[in-house]
Write a protein that holds these residues in place. Structure first.
Motif, mmCIF file in Angstrom:
data_model
loop_
_atom_site.group_PDB
_atom_site.id
_atom_site.type_symbol
_atom_site.label_atom_id
_atom_site.label_comp_id
_atom_site.label_asym_id
_atom_site.label_seq_id
_atom_site.Cartn_x
_atom_site.Cartn_y
_atom_site.Cartn_z
ATOM 1 N N LYS A 1 0.872 -1.166 0.000
ATOM 2 C CA LYS A 1 0.000 0.000 0.000
ATOM 3 C C LYS A 1 0.912 1.218 0.000
ATOM 4 C CE LYS A 1 -3.523 2.595 2.471
ATOM 5 N NZ LYS A 1 -4.596 2.570 3.477
ATOM 6 N N LEU B 1 -2.280 0.843 -4.682
ATOM 7 C CA LEU B 1 -1.773 -0.521 -4.508
ATOM 8 C C LEU B 1 -0.753 -0.779 -5.606
ATOM 9 C CD1 LEU B 1 -2.445 -2.838 -2.549
ATOM 10 C CD2 LEU B 1 -4.108 -3.668 -4.195
ATOM 11 N N ILE C 1 -5.871 -8.903 0.273
ATOM 12 C CA ILE C 1 -5.016 -7.735 0.015
ATOM 13 C C ILE C 1 -5.872 -6.472 -0.044
ATOM 14 C CG2 ILE C 1 -3.576 -6.611 -1.731
ATOM 15 C CD1 ILE C 1 -2.488 -9.395 -2.438
ATOM 16 N N GLU C 2 -6.999 -6.550 -0.727
ATOM 17 C CA GLU C 2 -7.891 -5.395 -0.839
ATOM 18 C C GLU C 2 -8.410 -4.953 0.526
ATOM 19 O OE1 GLU C 2 -11.063 -6.062 -3.721
ATOM 20 O OE2 GLU C 2 -10.227 -4.346 -4.808
ATOM 21 N N PHE D 1 -5.659 -3.300 2.414
ATOM 22 C CA PHE D 1 -5.395 -1.998 1.794
ATOM 23 C C PHE D 1 -6.400 -0.955 2.298
ATOM 24 C CE2 PHE D 1 -6.444 1.057 -1.567
ATOM 25 C CZ PHE D 1 -5.206 1.626 -1.814
#
Length: 478
Positions: free
Chosen positions: A42, A83, A173-174, A177
């Protein structure tokens, strides 16, 4: 047969790949507080410089990463959270290079969340398999997929399962983030090990040897469906690379001259702008005609040049100067041989046709450091103009010699000569040096000598040997 050798030290991971008992690639990763290729972060955009189409991004390190921008990124601005994936490690004062078009690679497919559509490896020739994969895998809107060569040997269910796993990783991951308050790494543990496994495990892989139980478990989990691969845990006292002779092969890569079986040789030199490889017929007199001698030497050189580029991890511009050839058919044969020798190279490389001067130009993408950057460092005795073996590598080689001798005869006393150019590095922290060579529990007699090439290790068996060098004995209090 392909073999993988995975050696892990405290701050170093080294992986060697052998094809038919010949070293074809060597990967090295040092444990440093730096971003590594393949890691996803990030980031926060700190500055945008339109004049060079570049944005500078804070990803949690002292040096900002940089990213080239284009017309598709008009909406980004200072303070924007993004990202990104690291594509090149930081070098000198320059931060890491990153891209917003990150990927999540698997064994059979690569998820490309920021691109759309399905791309197939050109090596997959089974048209029905291509159609099945494209129809069965339902892609999420705005997400792309790259189908790797290995997929042609996998069942459709296996590929679909991997797609689900990668998609779950992307969702994680999202989430991280969105909920993280500052720049940080979101993905990429054991990135080198996983990358090498993905790129090198196929039907040709016969054996994998590791020296770490943790890595053994990672590899075992990865190859659970590959019944033909033998997985071994190295338990010898000697290091894995030393035991299997790989250390000597790595050390030989410092030589810029490589002899060919036919009697010729190639010479590799580095300039500020490029690598230059010169082909010489040398003592090759096996063929009946001069023309045949040239062809034979150039063909063997083409194979070896491809291997040396991969094993040394040479990148950027590479120019190969072959022996002059008159026939276009011979030139074409040499060109195709060179291309074939780079066929399995996962670093993208482009081989251009012969120039009028019988030169071949090769452009190879940089990924990771060259082997020289891991085993050499500037020699400060000549104001940094020359190169010497890296001090950390010297300690590794000395340790190998001590472990080898001790394993054979249970010897506890060692006389070690080291070139005087390393004196300051050693005496500045004697405890660390003794620790690195595994000398804390042994009697080490250390002497600095100008005439020794780099180092020499002599096991001391008899009392008179020890008596002769007792003045050189060192301890952690030195």
């Amino acid at each position: 047969m392909r073999e993988l050798f995975i050696e892990r030290r405290e701050k170093l991971l080294r992986i060697a790949v052998k094809e038919n008992n010949t070293l074809s690639e060597c990967f090295i990763e040092e444990e440093t507080n730096e971003p590594l290729p393949g890691e996803i972060y990030k980031g926060v955009i700190k500055n945008i410089v339109p004049a060079i189409n570049c944005a500078f991004i804070d990803i949690g390190f002292e040096k900002n990463a940089y990213m080239y921008t284009d017309s598709t990124m008009n909406n980004i601005k200072k303070g924007y959270e993004i990202l990104v994936e690291v594509v090149k490690e930081q070098i000198g004062t320059k931060g890491a290079k990153v891209t917003p078009f990150f990927t999540l690679p698997g064994k059979y497919i690569v998820l490309s969340p920021k691109r759309e559509g399905v791309v197939f490896s050109k090596k997959i020739l089974d048209k029905s398999k291509l159609d099945d994969i494209e129809q069965e895998i339902k892609l999420i809107n705005g997400m792309g997929l790259i189908v790797r060569t290995n997929a042609q040997h996998a069942s459709l269910n296996t590929i679909k399962e991997e797609f689900k796993e990668l998609n779950e990783i992307y969702k994680k991951i999202e989430r991280e983030f969105n909920y993280s308050l500052k720049p940080k790494k979101l993905y990429g543990e054991n990135s080198l090990l996983n990358k090498v496994l993905r790129d090198n495990i196929n039907r040709d892989t016969g054996r994998i040897i590791v020296d770490s139980l943790k890595d053994f478990n990672i590899v075992e989990s990865y190859i659970n469906q590959e019944e033909n691969i033998e997985l071994l845990l190295h338990k010898e006292n000697r290091t894995l690379f030393d035991y299997y002779g790989i250390e000597k092969e790595i050390l030989s890569l410092r030589n810029n001259r490589i002899n060919l079986r036919c009697g010729g040789h190639i010479v590799i030199d580095k300039t500020e702008a490029m690598y230059v490889i010169d082909v010489n017929s040398g003592r090759n007199t096996t063929s009946r005609t001069f023309e045949k001698t040239i062809e034979e030497t150039n063909l063997e050189a083409a194979v070896e040049i491809g291997r040396q580029i991969r094993v040394r991890n040479l990148s950027g511009i590479i120019v190969a100067d072959f022996i002059d050839m008159d026939k276009n058919a011979t030139k074409e044969k040499v060109l195709n041989t060179l291309k074939n020798s780079l066929e399995g190279d996962k670093n993208k490389s482009t081989v251009y046709p012969f120039t009028e001067l019988n030169l071949i130009q090769i452009a190879r993408r940089r990924r990771g450091k060259s082997i020289y950057e891991y085993i050499e460092e500037p020699c400060y005795l000549c104001n940094g103009n020359g190169k010497r073996l890296k001090f950390s590598y010297i300690t590794l080689l000395i340790r190998n010699e001590i472990l080898k001798a001790e394993g054979e005869s249970s010897i506890k006393d060692f006389y070690v000569e080291v070139n005087a150019m390393y004196k300051e590095s050693i005496t500045g922290n004697m405890f660390e040096f003794l620790k690195e060579i595994d000398g804390i529990s042994r009697n080490i007699y250390l002497n600095f000598v100008d005439t020794v090439e780099y180092y020499k290790v002599e096991p001391l068996i008899f009392k008179n040997q020890i008596e002769n060098v007792k003045k050189y004995m060192v301890s952690i209090n030195n």
